[in-house]
Design a protein around this motif. Sequence first.
Motif, mmCIF file in Angstrom:
data_model
loop_
_atom_site.group_PDB
_atom_site.id
_atom_site.type_symbol
_atom_site.label_atom_id
_atom_site.label_comp_id
_atom_site.label_asym_id
_atom_site.label_seq_id
_atom_site.Cartn_x
_atom_site.Cartn_y
_atom_site.Cartn_z
ATOM 1 N N SER A 74 0.828 -1.211 0.000
ATOM 2 C CA SER A 74 0.000 0.000 0.000
ATOM 3 C C SER A 74 0.858 1.254 0.000
ATOM 4 N N VAL A 75 1.891 1.253 0.814
ATOM 5 C CA VAL A 75 2.827 2.387 0.845
ATOM 6 C C VAL A 75 3.506 2.520 -0.514
ATOM 7 N N GLY A 76 3.895 1.386 -1.095
ATOM 8 C CA GLY A 76 4.518 1.401 -2.413
ATOM 9 C C GLY A 76 3.617 2.016 -3.472
ATOM 10 N N TRP A 115 7.954 -1.826 -6.718
ATOM 11 C CA TRP A 115 8.098 -2.914 -5.746
ATOM 12 C C TRP A 115 6.800 -3.183 -4.978
ATOM 13 N N ALA A 116 5.809 -2.337 -5.157
ATOM 14 C CA ALA A 116 4.502 -2.601 -4.539
ATOM 15 C C ALA A 116 3.973 -3.956 -5.004
ATOM 16 N N GLU A 117 4.213 -4.290 -6.279
ATOM 17 C CA GLU A 117 3.777 -5.584 -6.806
ATOM 18 C C GLU A 117 4.419 -6.727 -6.029
ATOM 19 N N TRP A 118 5.702 -6.634 -5.786
ATOM 20 C CA TRP A 118 6.405 -7.672 -5.019
ATOM 21 C C TRP A 118 5.893 -7.744 -3.591
ATOM 22 N N ALA A 119 5.656 -6.593 -3.001
ATOM 23 C CA ALA A 119 5.164 -6.575 -1.622
ATOM 24 C C ALA A 119 3.790 -7.246 -1.524
ATOM 25 N N PHE A 120 2.908 -6.942 -2.477
ATOM 26 C CA PHE A 120 1.602 -7.605 -2.472
ATOM 27 C C PHE A 120 1.745 -9.093 -2.773
ATOM 28 N N GLY A 121 2.729 -9.456 -3.591
ATOM 29 C CA GLY A 121 3.000 -10.877 -3.821
ATOM 30 C C GLY A 121 3.418 -11.581 -2.543
ATOM 31 N N ILE A 122 4.255 -10.927 -1.758
ATOM 32 C CA ILE A 122 4.672 -11.480 -0.467
ATOM 33 C C ILE A 122 3.472 -11.615 0.466
ATOM 34 N N THR A 148 -6.819 -9.044 -1.410
ATOM 35 C CA THR A 148 -5.377 -9.273 -1.532
ATOM 36 C C THR A 148 -4.983 -9.557 -2.982
ATOM 37 N N ILE A 149 -5.715 -10.436 -3.624
ATOM 38 C CA ILE A 149 -5.425 -10.738 -5.038
ATOM 39 C C ILE A 149 -5.695 -9.512 -5.905
ATOM 40 N N GLY A 150 -6.772 -8.807 -5.612
ATOM 41 C CA GLY A 150 -7.085 -7.591 -6.366
ATOM 42 C C GLY A 150 -5.990 -6.547 -6.272
ATOM 43 N N LEU A 151 -5.427 -6.362 -5.094
ATOM 44 C CA LEU A 151 -4.342 -5.389 -4.935
ATOM 45 C C LEU A 151 -3.088 -5.830 -5.680
ATOM 46 N N TYR A 152 -2.822 -7.125 -5.670
ATOM 47 C CA TYR A 152 -1.674 -7.625 -6.435
ATOM 48 C C TYR A 152 -1.885 -7.372 -7.932
ATOM 49 N N VAL A 153 -3.049 -7.726 -8.448
ATOM 50 C CA VAL A 153 -3.344 -7.550 -9.872
ATOM 51 C C VAL A 153 -3.295 -6.063 -10.239
ATOM 52 N N ALA A 165 -0.675 -4.315 -12.821
ATOM 53 C CA ALA A 165 -1.140 -3.540 -13.984
ATOM 54 C C ALA A 165 -0.534 -2.143 -13.995
ATOM 55 N N MET A 166 -0.480 -1.505 -12.830
ATOM 56 C CA MET A 166 0.090 -0.162 -12.757
ATOM 57 C C MET A 166 1.598 -0.184 -13.055
ATOM 58 N N ALA A 167 2.275 -1.219 -12.620
ATOM 59 C CA ALA A 167 3.698 -1.341 -12.926
ATOM 60 C C ALA A 167 3.907 -1.558 -14.428
#
Length: 149
Positions: A78-80, A87-94, A132-137, A141-143
């Motif tokens: 979220s901060v990312g 790296w927000a994508e990686w953080a949500f993946g974690i 959680t999945i929605g935030l990752y997706v 997409a934004m990345a």
Amino acid sequence: MTSQPVSATSRPPKHLWIVGGLSLVWNAFGAFDYAMTQFQVEAYMSNFTAEQLDYFYGFPAWANAVWALGVWGAVAGSVGLLLKKAWAEWAFGISIVGLVGTSIYTMVLTDGTAIMGGPSVMIFSIVLWLITIGLYVYSRAMARKGVLT
């Protein structure tokens, strides 16, 4: 002096701030719950039954670790988003990895779902998974669009 026009790609879309802000608020609740439970804050933990307290305090180290990955990965993601970082994508993946581990512990290895409230816990778990999945997706997409760098 004339100013340069701002291209559409140089400004983040307004939905980034909305999604980032709402996700930070949502994930802050998870972080609060995690911290209050780990520090065993009496005022917070007094809301649980003795059986629920035994359940929480009986988590093995690996279950606490995956819970931490889920919670803090989501907060970092979220901060990312708000910092426009890829790296927000990686953080949500974690955070998904953490959610997988926590779900396995709660729903497969223990009777955590029943102890914590049964059907309402299952509904909350489904909502948690969807968000959680929605935030990752979304972060992915934004990345890919170059919004997150």
